[in-house]
Design a protein around this motif. Sequence first.
Motif, PDB file in Angstrom:
ATOM      1  N   LYS A  84       0.885  -1.040  -0.091  1.00  0.00           N
ATOM      2  CA  LYS A  84       0.035   0.012  -0.121  1.00  0.00           C
ATOM      3  C   LYS A  84       0.897   1.007   0.101  1.00  0.00           C
ATOM      4  N   TYR A 110      -2.899  -2.126   8.573  1.00  0.00           N
ATOM      5  CA  TYR A 110      -2.970  -2.803   6.961  1.00  0.00           C
ATOM      6  C   TYR A 110      -3.143  -4.266   7.092  1.00  0.00           C
ATOM      7  N   GLU A 111      -4.026  -4.600   6.196  1.00  0.00           N
ATOM      8  CA  GLU A 111      -4.730  -5.994   6.008  1.00  0.00           C
ATOM      9  C   GLU A 111      -5.008  -6.706   7.644  1.00  0.00           C
ATOM     10  N   GLU A 136      -3.771 -17.263  -1.896  1.00  0.00           N
ATOM     11  CA  GLU A 136      -3.855 -16.027  -0.900  1.00  0.00           C
ATOM     12  C   GLU A 136      -3.107 -16.234   0.342  1.00  0.00           C
ATOM     13  N   SER A 140      -0.062 -14.334   2.123  1.00  0.00           N
ATOM     14  CA  SER A 140      -0.173 -13.854   3.084  1.00  0.00           C
ATOM     15  C   SER A 140       1.106 -14.059   4.001  1.00  0.00           C
ATOM     16  N   ARG A 227       3.348  -7.308   8.687  1.00  0.00           N
ATOM     17  CA  ARG A 227       3.032  -6.566   7.602  1.00  0.00           C
ATOM     18  C   ARG A 227       4.239  -5.114   7.644  1.00  0.00           C
TER      19      ARG A 227
END
Length: 298
Positions: A84, A110-111, A136, A140, A227
């Motif tokens: 991001k 974030y997420e 996914e 991650s 993250r």
Amino acid sequence: MALMRRFNAIRSLYQTLESHQSSSFLSSTRYSRGFSNVPQFNGQGATSCLYKTENNALPWTCRNTMTLRSTMAAELLIFLNDKKSLSTQATTQVRKVGAQVSMTSPGFVYEPYAPRELIPFWKRYFTRTGWTRTKEDIKSELKSAYAIAKLRKSGYSKTQFYKEAVELYKEINALIANGDKTSLRKAVTENMFSALKNEIKQRESIWSNLYWELVEPIVKIRTLRARMIGVDKNDLNKAFIQLTLEFLTKEKFEAYDSKGAVVAGDKNKEVLVRSIWVFEKSLFHTGAHWRLCGRIKV
């Protein structure tokens, strides 16, 4: 024949990873026992409580150093393509220093972590939705591995961080219970402080005083997610790291009205509490320290 060889390779990989499922790159040891005889209650922060013995770890979170190193190059590409950019985010927190602007926090989680439903082997590897889910989940885990790798370059130690996280958990909950907003501001991000200030105000309108105590040592602490949030696409060192931790603790709680009468809780009883907190640290600010930037409902 090619299809059969692919099936045998996938099955062998799955069985190998499954045999090591008791270890995890981002998790500490599993819950060793249950506390079914301990009372529970629901809420937030010092008053949030939920206990689960579910194991949501993925089989491919078990990896050695060689595997981790081999994924760094791939994850770098994923990070560059998917991270991001803070220039596109609203509510970014900045502070003016002379003629420059210094960013103190991204201002968002974030997420945010959310538990994933376990799916059977056949569905994961032989259905379209299963392949999508597998992609996914792997992506991650690679993001978490990359963030931890970047953090270690700045001297990160999981053991030391866990000690610091427990102290922050204890300190922040005590400050919330005491309504000490001045000291609380230093331990949390700006957005988190605003939310906690409103929470304290609402609580004080109902309860006059609050007793809270953490029973040490805590039962469990583990990392659920890591993250990295980049600030400058041309300089990967200018970034923030967010670590999502799960705390399993035993706490004591009691609330009083304006006359000093007990209206909720019992300070003589230990309550099993499960909390998920997100801690944040800058990689490019001198003297940066870990702060609470979010709490996830459980």
